[in-house]
Structures are given as structure tokens and as C-alpha cells.
Write a protein that holds these residues in place. Structure first.
Motif, short mmCIF file in Angstrom:
data_model
loop_
_atom_site.label_atom_id
_atom_site.label_comp_id
_atom_site.label_asym_id
_atom_site.label_seq_id
_atom_site.Cartn_x
_atom_site.Cartn_y
_atom_site.Cartn_z
N THR A 37 0.82 -1.19 0.00
CA THR A 37 0.00 0.00 0.00
C THR A 37 0.86 1.26 0.00
OG1 THR A 37 -0.17 -0.07 2.40
CG2 THR A 37 -1.94 -1.11 1.13
N ARG A 38 1.99 1.20 0.71
CA ARG A 38 2.86 2.38 0.80
C ARG A 38 4.28 1.96 1.13
NH1 ARG A 38 0.73 5.64 5.18
NH2 ARG A 38 2.29 4.81 6.59
N GLU A 62 10.59 1.46 4.64
CA GLU A 62 9.50 0.85 5.41
C GLU A 62 8.38 0.54 4.45
OE1 GLU A 62 6.40 2.33 8.73
OE2 GLU A 62 8.52 2.70 9.18
N ARG A 64 4.66 -1.07 3.70
CA ARG A 64 3.36 -1.43 4.28
C ARG A 64 2.77 -2.51 3.37
NH1 ARG A 64 2.52 1.63 9.07
NH2 ARG A 64 4.10 3.25 8.91
N GLU A 66 0.03 -5.37 2.68
CA GLU A 66 -1.38 -5.62 2.99
C GLU A 66 -1.55 -6.70 4.05
OE1 GLU A 66 -3.83 -7.26 -0.27
OE2 GLU A 66 -4.25 -5.14 -0.66
N ASP A 69 2.23 -6.36 9.57
CA ASP A 69 2.92 -5.24 10.19
C ASP A 69 3.92 -4.67 9.18
OD1 ASP A 69 1.62 -5.55 12.63
OD2 ASP A 69 3.17 -6.86 13.44
N PRO A 70 4.27 -3.40 9.32
CA PRO A 70 5.25 -2.82 8.39
C PRO A 70 6.58 -3.56 8.45
CG PRO A 70 4.22 -1.12 9.74
CD PRO A 70 3.79 -2.44 10.29
#
Length: 121
Positions: A37-38, A62, A64, A66, A69-70
Motif C-alpha cells: 500500500t505504501r 519501510e 506497508r 497488505e 505489520d510494516p
């Protein structure tokens, strides 16, 4: 996949750097794009203005992913470009490991659909 870039005061952030980061991350992480997602990119020069040789440029990525946890990794290098490329390589390996484990867990539970398609060589 959204990419956010953060730099400290010793690293000049411009469109050329942003484009290099985008291109590098898309090339290395394209097979995971549906599940990311990011990605946050944190660039810093650990020695600041001092002129020391060595691996003082740091890239922290880092991701993210889906439903998880990151995931974070750090790479130190002599140049910002090397730090970004090295970090992207590390993140690619880390995401491959995580998706492999998810795929194994998924298949042990009786599901047949892959979590992430394997990259074709």
C-alpha cells in the motif's frame, strides 16, 4: 503503491532524486505492487557536513504490506544512490521471504491460490 520520501537537512531532495527512487523501487518491487500500500523512504547523511569517507549515507525503507505489520530495512553506503539501490535489493529479498512463508502457510491450510505470483526469469 504510494511512495513517500523523507530526507534530512543534509540530503537535497529534488525531482531527479524522487524519480530515481520511484524507478528503482518499481523495478525491484514490481511483483509485490498489488500487495504494497505504501513505501516510506528515509534518507539521511549520518556524518552531516563532515567530509569523512565511508558508508555514511543511510536509506531506511519501510514497506506497508497488505494485512501485515510494516517491514523495515536499513542500508548504509558511500552514496545516496548506492544506499537506495542496496535498500531496494534488501527489501526485495525480505518481501520474497515473507510472501514465500505466507504461500507455504496458505498451501498447508488447503488453499491452492498463490499469494504472490513468482517472478518469471
Amino acid at each position: 503503491m504510494q511512495i513517500q520520501v523523507h530526507t534530512d537537512r543534509h540530503i537535497q531532495s529534488d525531482e531527479r532524486l524522487a524519480e530515481f527512487i520511484r524507478d528503482t523501487l518499481q523495478a525491484k518491487l514490481s511483483r509485490f505492487v498489488d500487495h504494497l500500500t505504501r513505501i516510506e523512504v528515509h534518507l539521511s547523511d549520518e556524518n552531516g557536513q563532515q567530509k569523512n569517507d565511508g558508508h555514511d549515507k543511510r536509506c531506511l525503507l519501510e514497506a506497508r504490506f497488505e494485512g501485515l505489520d510494516p517491514l523495515a530495512i536499513t542500508e548504509h553506503a558511500a552514496t545516496v544512490g548506492q544506499a537506495i539501490t542496496g535498500a531496494a535489493d534488501k527489501m526485495q529479498r525480505k518481501l520474497a521471504t515473507v510472501t514465500g512463508k505466507l504461500r507455504d502457510k496458505h498451501s498447508r491450510n488447503g488453499h491452492n491460490a498463490p499469494i504472490v505470483e513468482a517472478e518469471e526469469s
